[in-house]
Design a protein around this motif. Structure first.
Motif, PDB file in Angstrom:
ATOM      1  N   THR A 194       3.898   5.686  -5.255  1.00 35.59           N
ATOM      2  CA  THR A 194       3.163   6.292  -6.864  1.00 35.59           C
ATOM      3  C   THR A 194       2.009   7.412  -6.917  1.00 35.59           C
ATOM      4  O   THR A 194       2.154   8.056  -8.292  1.00 35.59           O
ATOM      5  CB  THR A 194       2.736   4.794  -7.885  1.00 35.59           C
ATOM      6  OG1 THR A 194       3.432   3.420  -7.382  1.00 35.59           O
ATOM      7  CG2 THR A 194       2.308   4.949  -8.803  1.00 35.59           C
ATOM      8  N   ARG A 195       1.203   6.979  -6.335  1.00 33.76           N
ATOM      9  CA  ARG A 195      -0.501   8.199  -6.369  1.00 33.76           C
ATOM     10  C   ARG A 195       0.427   9.498  -6.129  1.00 33.76           C
ATOM     11  O   ARG A 195       0.323  10.125  -6.909  1.00 33.76           O
ATOM     12  CB  ARG A 195      -1.246   8.053  -5.909  1.00 33.76           C
ATOM     13  CG  ARG A 195      -2.231   6.255  -6.575  1.00 33.76           C
ATOM     14  CD  ARG A 195      -3.269   6.397  -5.228  1.00 33.76           C
ATOM     15  NE  ARG A 195      -3.427   5.836  -3.965  1.00 33.76           N
ATOM     16  CZ  ARG A 195      -3.260   5.017  -4.021  1.00 33.76           C
ATOM     17  NH1 ARG A 195      -2.835   3.946  -4.534  1.00 33.76           N
ATOM     18  NH2 ARG A 195      -3.066   4.441  -2.756  1.00 33.76           N
ATOM     19  N   VAL A 196       1.401   9.936  -5.086  1.00 31.94           N
ATOM     20  CA  VAL A 196       1.367  11.216  -5.187  1.00 31.94           C
ATOM     21  C   VAL A 196       2.260  11.133  -6.120  1.00 31.94           C
ATOM     22  O   VAL A 196       2.299  12.728  -6.341  1.00 31.94           O
ATOM     23  CB  VAL A 196       2.745  11.526  -3.581  1.00 31.94           C
ATOM     24  CG1 VAL A 196       3.145  12.535  -3.033  1.00 31.94           C
ATOM     25  CG2 VAL A 196       1.619  10.989  -2.188  1.00 31.94           C
ATOM     26  N   TYR A 197       2.665  10.866  -6.838  1.00 27.42           N
ATOM     27  CA  TYR A 197       3.847  10.958  -7.842  1.00 27.42           C
ATOM     28  C   TYR A 197       3.393  11.085  -9.206  1.00 27.42           C
ATOM     29  O   TYR A 197       4.129  12.177 -10.298  1.00 27.42           O
ATOM     30  CB  TYR A 197       5.089  10.457  -7.984  1.00 27.42           C
ATOM     31  CG  TYR A 197       6.059  11.062  -6.876  1.00 27.42           C
ATOM     32  CD1 TYR A 197       6.556  12.281  -7.047  1.00 27.42           C
ATOM     33  CD2 TYR A 197       6.995   9.824  -5.482  1.00 27.42           C
ATOM     34  CE1 TYR A 197       7.855  12.485  -5.700  1.00 27.42           C
ATOM     35  CE2 TYR A 197       7.617  10.015  -5.088  1.00 27.42           C
ATOM     36  CZ  TYR A 197       8.113  11.749  -5.216  1.00 27.42           C
ATOM     37  OH  TYR A 197       9.342  11.792  -4.066  1.00 27.42           O
ATOM     38  N   THR A 198       2.284  10.811  -9.375  1.00 25.60           N
ATOM     39  CA  THR A 198       1.190  11.044 -10.431  1.00 25.60           C
ATOM     40  C   THR A 198       0.588  11.741 -10.623  1.00 25.60           C
ATOM     41  O   THR A 198       0.154  12.489 -11.767  1.00 25.60           O
ATOM     42  CB  THR A 198       0.546   9.363 -10.549  1.00 25.60           C
ATOM     43  OG1 THR A 198       0.874   8.471 -10.547  1.00 25.60           O
ATOM     44  CG2 THR A 198      -0.376   9.609 -12.020  1.00 25.60           C
ATOM     45  N   ALA A 199      -0.080  12.316  -9.339  1.00 30.20           N
ATOM     46  CA  ALA A 199      -0.401  13.660  -9.345  1.00 30.20           C
ATOM     47  C   ALA A 199       0.102  14.702  -9.393  1.00 30.20           C
ATOM     48  O   ALA A 199       0.369  16.199  -9.445  1.00 30.20           O
ATOM     49  CB  ALA A 199      -1.223  13.802  -7.944  1.00 30.20           C
ATOM     50  N   LEU A 200       1.757  14.566  -8.638  1.00 31.54           N
ATOM     51  CA  LEU A 200       2.539  15.700  -8.574  1.00 31.54           C
ATOM     52  C   LEU A 200       4.146  15.332  -9.323  1.00 31.54           C
ATOM     53  O   LEU A 200       4.874  14.447  -8.079  1.00 31.54           O
ATOM     54  CB  LEU A 200       2.672  16.383  -6.977  1.00 31.54           C
ATOM     55  CG  LEU A 200       4.100  17.415  -6.734  1.00 31.54           C
ATOM     56  CD1 LEU A 200       2.937  18.342  -8.272  1.00 31.54           C
ATOM     57  CD2 LEU A 200       3.491  17.618  -5.556  1.00 31.54           C
ATOM     58  N   PRO A 201       4.434  15.531 -10.449  1.00 31.44           N
ATOM     59  CA  PRO A 201       5.798  14.581 -10.661  1.00 31.44           C
ATOM     60  C   PRO A 201       6.533  14.823 -10.268  1.00 31.44           C
ATOM     61  O   PRO A 201       6.679  16.333  -9.481  1.00 31.44           O
ATOM     62  CB  PRO A 201       5.455  14.872 -12.099  1.00 31.44           C
ATOM     63  CG  PRO A 201       4.286  15.012 -12.657  1.00 31.44           C
ATOM     64  CD  PRO A 201       3.452  15.921 -11.624  1.00 31.44           C
ATOM     65  N   ARG A 202       8.155  14.422  -9.604  1.00 27.25           N
ATOM     66  CA  ARG A 202       9.176  14.616  -8.630  1.00 27.25           C
ATOM     67  C   ARG A 202       9.069  16.231  -9.152  1.00 27.25           C
ATOM     68  O   ARG A 202       9.739  17.468  -8.206  1.00 27.25           O
ATOM     69  CB  ARG A 202      10.210  13.798  -9.297  1.00 27.25           C
ATOM     70  CG  ARG A 202       9.977  12.565  -7.713  1.00 27.25           C
ATOM     71  CD  ARG A 202      10.939  11.928  -8.199  1.00 27.25           C
ATOM     72  NE  ARG A 202      10.397  10.847  -9.050  1.00 27.25           N
ATOM     73  CZ  ARG A 202      11.077   9.519  -8.667  1.00 27.25           C
ATOM     74  NH1 ARG A 202      11.950   9.589  -8.201  1.00 27.25           N
ATOM     75  NH2 ARG A 202      10.429   8.632  -9.854  1.00 27.25           N
ATOM     76  N   SER A 203       9.876  16.696 -10.736  1.00 24.43           N
ATOM     77  CA  SER A 203      10.406  17.425 -11.119  1.00 24.43           C
ATOM     78  C   SER A 203       9.997  19.211 -11.064  1.00 24.43           C
ATOM     79  O   SER A 203      10.019  19.902 -11.141  1.00 24.43           O
ATOM     80  CB  SER A 203      10.098  17.590 -13.155  1.00 24.43           C
ATOM     81  OG  SER A 203       8.379  17.475 -13.255  1.00 24.43           O
ATOM     82  N   GLU A 244       0.882  -0.686   0.237  1.00 22.23           N
ATOM     83  CA  GLU A 244       0.553   0.064  -0.366  1.00 22.23           C
ATOM     84  C   GLU A 244       0.782   1.561  -0.080  1.00 22.23           C
ATOM     85  O   GLU A 244       0.382   2.642  -0.951  1.00 22.23           O
ATOM     86  CB  GLU A 244      -1.395   0.042   1.743  1.00 22.23           C
ATOM     87  CG  GLU A 244      -1.879   0.698   1.370  1.00 22.23           C
ATOM     88  CD  GLU A 244      -3.474   0.860   0.078  1.00 22.23           C
ATOM     89  OE1 GLU A 244      -3.537  -0.209  -0.195  1.00 22.23           O
ATOM     90  OE2 GLU A 244      -3.355   1.388  -0.347  1.00 22.23           O
ATOM     91  N   PHE A 245       1.661   1.139   0.583  1.00 24.04           N
ATOM     92  CA  PHE A 245       2.652   2.539   0.429  1.00 24.04           C
ATOM     93  C   PHE A 245       3.809   2.958  -0.564  1.00 24.04           C
ATOM     94  O   PHE A 245       3.390   3.934  -1.146  1.00 24.04           O
ATOM     95  CB  PHE A 245       3.979   2.307   1.770  1.00 24.04           C
ATOM     96  CG  PHE A 245       4.156   3.155   2.182  1.00 24.04           C
ATOM     97  CD1 PHE A 245       4.412   4.905   2.138  1.00 24.04           C
ATOM     98  CD2 PHE A 245       5.848   3.615   2.055  1.00 24.04           C
ATOM     99  CE1 PHE A 245       4.997   5.996   2.536  1.00 24.04           C
ATOM    100  CE2 PHE A 245       7.212   4.180   2.075  1.00 24.04           C
ATOM    101  CZ  PHE A 245       6.688   5.522   3.026  1.00 24.04           C
ATOM    102  N   HIS A 246       3.883   1.139  -0.571  1.00 28.02           N
ATOM    103  CA  HIS A 246       4.326   1.825  -2.808  1.00 28.02           C
ATOM    104  C   HIS A 246       3.181   2.551  -3.975  1.00 28.02           C
ATOM    105  O   HIS A 246       3.849   3.362  -4.167  1.00 28.02           O
ATOM    106  CB  HIS A 246       4.577   0.477  -3.061  1.00 28.02           C
ATOM    107  CG  HIS A 246       5.874   0.418  -4.590  1.00 28.02           C
ATOM    108  ND1 HIS A 246       4.601   0.116  -5.893  1.00 28.02           N
ATOM    109  CD2 HIS A 246       6.481   0.526  -5.266  1.00 28.02           C
ATOM    110  CE1 HIS A 246       5.520   0.195  -6.581  1.00 28.02           C
ATOM    111  NE2 HIS A 246       6.468   1.121  -6.743  1.00 28.02           N
ATOM    112  N   GLY A 247       2.202   1.421  -3.496  1.00 26.64           N
ATOM    113  CA  GLY A 247       0.886   2.444  -4.293  1.00 26.64           C
ATOM    114  C   GLY A 247       0.687   3.668  -4.079  1.00 26.64           C
ATOM    115  O   GLY A 247       0.539   4.601  -4.715  1.00 26.64           O
TER     116      GLY A 247
END
Ligand SMILES: Cc1cc2nc3c(=O)[nH]c(=O)nc-3n(C[C@H](O)[C@H](O)[C@H](O)COP(=O)(O)O)c2cc1C
Length: 191
Positions: free
Chosen positions: A180-189, A174-177
């Motif tokens: 993933t969702r945080v960075y899908t919404a807000l890309p690292r860049s 779940e933590f991995h998911g």
């Protein structure tokens, strides 16, 4: 699948820490695509804003370590129904100097174990409040309050109870998911 790296902080400095055993178990149970590495907190002096102009090496090392990971996992005991001083001190170091908060927008998770029936639940609520102030996206669920029974986790992180092992594996999944969702919404860049 994107591989993420999570740094974990163990909130206990004790040699025989049961939370360190739990952390070792979580490292073993992390799914493919989630790598874990420790962010040590034991060498930090007590934080003061007098250090803000020129952080000492342990403070800089902590901030560099947080910057180098995609997420932070807190594996911590509860001390006197709150966050252990050593961990709070590390968070204070990471959150400063003002404007350079290392936790901002960094996905986080919280888990802990104690021999008590409520398994660090109260301390974790305090930690959640601190992380909210630090603007760290926090995984709300699964919550994980682990009652540590004798030998539940061996020194090298093997979980001896099958249902606990399954639960901890599902927590890491779940933590991995969540990461993933945080960075899908807000890309690292971005920002
Ligand atoms: C200063 C101190 C305060 C504690 N307060 C709590 C507490 O509030 N709730 C709890 O469940 N256990 C409490 N304990 C017991 C800890 O859960 C137990 O020592 C556990 O082993 C701590 O985790 P660690 O081995 O990873 O340090 C406390 C222990 C210490 C040393």
């Amino acid at each position: 699948m994107t591989t993420f790296t999570a740094g974990y902080m163990v909130g206990s400095l004790a040699r025989g820490s049961i939370n360190r055993k739990l952390a070792r178990a979580l490292v073993r149970l992390a799914p493919n695509g989630l790598e874990l590495r420790e962010i040590p907190i034991g060498d930090l002096p007590l934080y003061s804003y007098d250090y803000d102009a020129d952080y000492p090496p342990p403070g800089r090392a902590l901030k560099d370590a947080i910057a180098a990971v995609d997420a932070v996992l807190f594996v911590t005991p509860e001390y006197n129904r709150s966050v252990p001083g050593a961990l709070k001190n590390a968070i204070d170091w990471g959150s400063r100097p003002w404007g350079k908060n290392s936790f901002a927008r960094k996905p986080t998770g919280v888990i802990g174990t104690s021999p008590g029936k409520i398994g660090t639940a109260v301390g974790q609520q305090h930690l959640r409040s601190i992380l909210a102030f630090c603007n760290a996206p926090l995984m709300n669920a699964i919550e994980a309050y682990i009652e540590f029974t004798p030998n539940l986790v061996t020194d090298d992180g093997e979980v001896t109870n099958e249902s606990t092992q399954e639960f901890l594996a599902s927590y890491m999944n779940e933590f991995h998911g969540f990461i993933t969702r945080v960075y899908t919404a807000l890309p690292r860049s971005s920002g």
